[in-house]
Design an enzyme around this catalytic site. Structure first.
Site, PDB file in Angstrom:
ATOM      1  N   LYS B  80      35.209  69.163  38.020  1.00  0.00           N
ATOM      2  CA  LYS B  80      36.412  69.758  38.751  1.00  0.00           C
ATOM      3  C   LYS B  80      36.263  71.130  38.271  1.00  0.00           C
ATOM      4  O   LYS B  80      35.639  72.030  37.252  1.00  0.00           O
ATOM      5  CB  LYS B  80      37.507  69.307  38.150  1.00  0.00           C
ATOM      6  N   SER B 156      45.370  66.249  41.334  1.00  0.00           N
ATOM      7  CA  SER B 156      44.631  67.311  41.580  1.00  0.00           C
ATOM      8  C   SER B 156      43.012  67.258  41.603  1.00  0.00           C
ATOM      9  O   SER B 156      42.395  68.214  42.356  1.00  0.00           O
ATOM     10  CB  SER B 156      44.974  68.558  40.939  1.00  0.00           C
ATOM     11  N   SER B 180      46.645  63.433  37.593  1.00  0.00           N
ATOM     12  CA  SER B 180      45.383  64.138  38.418  1.00  0.00           C
ATOM     13  C   SER B 180      44.131  63.388  38.291  1.00  0.00           C
ATOM     14  O   SER B 180      43.327  63.780  39.354  1.00  0.00           O
ATOM     15  CB  SER B 180      45.231  65.492  38.282  1.00  0.00           C
TER      16      SER B 180
END
Lengths: 61, 464
Positions: B80, B156, B180
Site C-alpha cells: 500500500k 482503504s 481497511s
C-alpha cells in the site's frame, strides 16, 4: 439531541478558535458529519462507566 | 531456465520453493509478474508506482547468490502506498504528500520481507490518508475489483486487494485502522490478516490514527498469510506502540487445524444490519467447523461508535496543519470529515478511550469461555464503484459508513482478526467472514482459516 442551530454555532466557533478555513470546504457536509459524530458520542454515553474508569493506555513510560 | 509453475496463480511458498531449489529463476518469476502488471493494471488501477528496476535487480541478486534465498525467495509482492519504499515518495493516497521527498529507507516490515527474499514490485492505490472503506481515490483513480471491474475493491487497502486477487503479486501489505484490510479482503475474495495491535512494527508507515493503526497482509491462502506474517515479526524500537514480545511463528502450527477449539458465532449486533448473504456465509463457516454456540459481544454498537469518535478526532489532530494550509488539496469528502473531527470536545474523546479499556475487559472475559468468534466481515458483497447506498432491511443506507460495521468494534481493542473468502454458487462476487481471536493468538485464527481452506469452504481463486 443537539439541534441544528446549536451545531452550526459550535462549528463556526470552533473553526474560528482552531483557525480552520472551513470556507474552503462544504459547510453543509461538515455539519452533516458533526451530526453523525454527535450520534456516535451519544451511543458512547449510553454505556455507564465508573467515574474512576481509566482510559485505554496509549502511553508507556 | 523455463517456467514450470504458473507464477501468477501459485502460492508464495511454492514460488519460494521453486526459486530456492533452482527449478525456476527469480528473474523469470519477476519478469512474468511484471508482465502481468503491465497487462492488468491499466484496467484495475491497483499500482500507483511500479519499482521495475528494483525488482529486476533484486531478482538478479537472488539468482546470483548475492541476496538471501529465504522463506520468500523470489516471491513478488507489493505494498500500500503509505509504506516507505526507498526512492519512492510515500504518497499515502494523497496529493499533498507528493510534494515530500522520496523515502530514504524501506519501512521496517519491508526490510524484513526483503531479508526473506521477497521481490517488491511497487506501491499500491488506497483511499486518501486511509480514511475510507471503498478503494476510491480522487487523485489516483479508483481501484477496481478484479472479479468484476465495475465494482469497488473496498478499502482503504484497495490496490492491495486488487493486486493479489488479479494475480499480479502473491501477497500485498495493507494497513487496518478500522477494517481497511478485512473489508477489501471480503469484497475481493481474499484472506486478509490484521494482527494484534502492537504485534508488527509500523516504523516507516504513514500514520492515520496512531492508537488504532495496524499493519497486515492480504494473500490467496492462509498459508501465505502465515508465511509473510512470520517474516515480518521482530522487535523494533522504532515503533513505540510495539509490544515487548518476541516473535511467535505460526506457520508450523497451521496443520493443527481447528479441532478442540471452542468456536462461537456472534449474535445480536453482528446478526443485524447486513444483507442475508453475509449471515449465510457465517452460518456456512460455523457448520463446517461444527460451531453451534452463540455469544453476544457486549456493547458492540457503543464500541464501534467510540472507534468512530477516536478516529475522527485523532485523525483530524494529525492532519491539522495540512487542513489549515492546503484544504483545497484534500479529497473533499475526507477534508470535511476531518474538519468535523477537529471540533470534537476532549471529554468525548476521553470517554471513548475509557470505553475502550472497559470494552477490552468485557471481551477478555468472553475469551475465557471461547477461543474463536465468527462474524460477517462486511454487510454485503462489493457494491458498484461509485455506488453511494446499499439496501439493507428495506432501507437504503450509506455504503461508506457501513462497510466497516463489523470490523470496527474488533480493531477498536486490537484483537487479531482475519477475513476468509466464501463464494456462493451462481454469484460472481465473494463475501468474507471475520474470524476473531483473543489478543496475541494469531495462531488460532490462522489455524481456523487453514482448516476452512482444507475443507474447501474458503478459497481465493485468481480472477479470470
Amino acid at each position: 439531541m443537539i439541534d441544528d442551530a446549536s451545531l452550526a454555532a459550535w462549528c463556526d466557533a470552533m473553526a474560528a478558535l482552531l483557525d480552520l478555513p472551513i470556507e474552503r470546504g462544504d459547510r453543509a457536509e461538515i455539519l452533516a458529519n458533526l451530526r453523525l459524530i454527535a450520534r456516535q458520542i451519544g451511543l458512547v454515553g449510553d454505556v455507564a462507566l465508573d467515574d474512576l474508569a481509566e482510559p485505554a493506555p496509549v502511553f508507556r513510560a | 531456465m523455463s517456467l514450470t509453475l504458473d507464477v501468477l496463480r501459485a502460492a508464495a511458498r511454492d514460488i519460494a520453493a521453486a526459486v530456492s531449489s533452482g527449478q525456476m529463476s527469480a528473474r523469470a518469476v519477476t519478469a512474468a509478474a511484471l508482465g502481468h502488471v503491465d497487462a492488468r493494471n491499466p484496467q484495475l488501477n491497483a499500482f500507483t508506482d511500479i519499482t521495475r528496476a528494483r525488482a529486476l535487480a533484486k531478482a538478479a541478486a537472488i539468482d546470483a547468490g548475492h541476496a538471501p534465498r529465504g522463506a520468500l525467495a523470489g516471491v513478488p509482492y507489493a505494498v500500500k502506498n503509505l509504506y516507505d519504499v526507498a526512492g519512492v515518495v510515500t504518497r499515502a493516497g494523497s496529493k499533498i504528500n507528493r510534494d515530500n521527498a522520496a523515502a530514504a529507507t524501506d519501512a521496517f516490515v519491508v526490510e524484513k520481507l526483503e531479508a526473506a527474499g521477497a521481490v517488491l514490485l511497487g506501491a499500491l492505490d488506497m483511499d486518501e490518508y486511509a480514511y475510507g472503506f471503498t478503494g476510491e481515490n480522487v487523485h489516483d483513480g479508483d481501484s477496481r475489483n478484479p472479479h468484476d471491474p465495475r465494482h469497488m475493491t473496498g478499502g482503504s487497502s484497495g490496490g492491495s486487494a486488487g493486486a493479489v486477487a488479479s494475480g499480479m503479486v502473491a501477497f500485498a501489505l495493507g494497513s487496518d485502522t478500522n477494517g481497511s484490510i478485512r473489508v477489501p479482503a471480503s469484497l475481493c475474495g481474499l484472506f486478509g490478516l490484521k494482527p494484534t495491535y502492537g504485534r508488527l512494527s509500523r516504523r516507516g508507515v504513514f500514520p492515520f490514527v496512531a492508537s488504532l493503526d495496524h499493519v497486515g497482509v492480504l494473500a490467496r491462502s492462509a498459508g501465505d498469510l502465515a508465511l509473510a506474517y512470520d517474516a515480518m515479526q521482530g522487535r523494533d524500537s522504532g515503533d513505540p506502540a510495539q509490544a515487548a514480545r518476541e516473535a511467535e511463528h505460526v506457520l508450523p502450527l497451521l496443520s493443527q487445524g481447528a479441532t478442540g477449539l471452542r468456536i462461537a458465532v456472534a449474535g445480536d449486533y453482528f446478526r443485524r444490519s447486513g444483507r442475508p448473504e453475509c449471515f449465510a456465509a457465517v452460518d456456512a463457516v460455523a457448520a463446517a467447523l461444527g460451531a453451534t454456540r452463540d455469544v453476544v459481544v457486549p456493547s458492540a454498537a457503543a464500541a464501534r461508535a467510540a472507534a468512530f469518535v477516536i478516529t475522527a478526532a485523532e485523525g483530524a489532530a494529525f492532519h491539522l496543519s495540512r487542513l489549515r494550509q492546503r484544504p483545497q488539496d484534500f479529497d473533499a469528502a475526507v477534508r470535511d470529515r476531518l474538519f468535523a473531527g477537529a471540533m470534537i470536545p476532549a471529554e468525548a474523546v476521553l470517554r471513548a478511550q475509557k470505553l475502550r479499556a472497559w470494552f477490552r475487559g468485557r471481551i477478555n472475559a468472553l475469551f475465557e469461555e471461547v477461543d474463536i468468534v465468527l462474524t460477517p466481515a462486511t454487510p454485503c458483497r462489493a457494491p458498484l464503484s461509485g455506488q453511494k447506498t446499499i439496501e439493507i432491511d428495506g432501507a437504503d443506507v450509506p455504503v461508506r459508513a457501513n462497510l466497516g460495521l463489523y470490523t470496527q468494534p474488533i480493531s477498536f481493542i486490537g484483537l487479531p482478526a482475519l477475513t476468509v473468502p466464501l463464494w456462493t454458487p451462481g454469484e460472481h462476487l465473494p463475501i468474507g467472514v471475520q474470524i476473531i481471536g483473543p489478543p496475541w493468538r494469531e495462531d488460532l485464527i490462522l489455524r481456523v482459516a487453514h482448516e476452512l481452506e482444507r475443507k474447501g469452504v474458503a478459497h481465493a481463486p485468481v480472477a479470470p
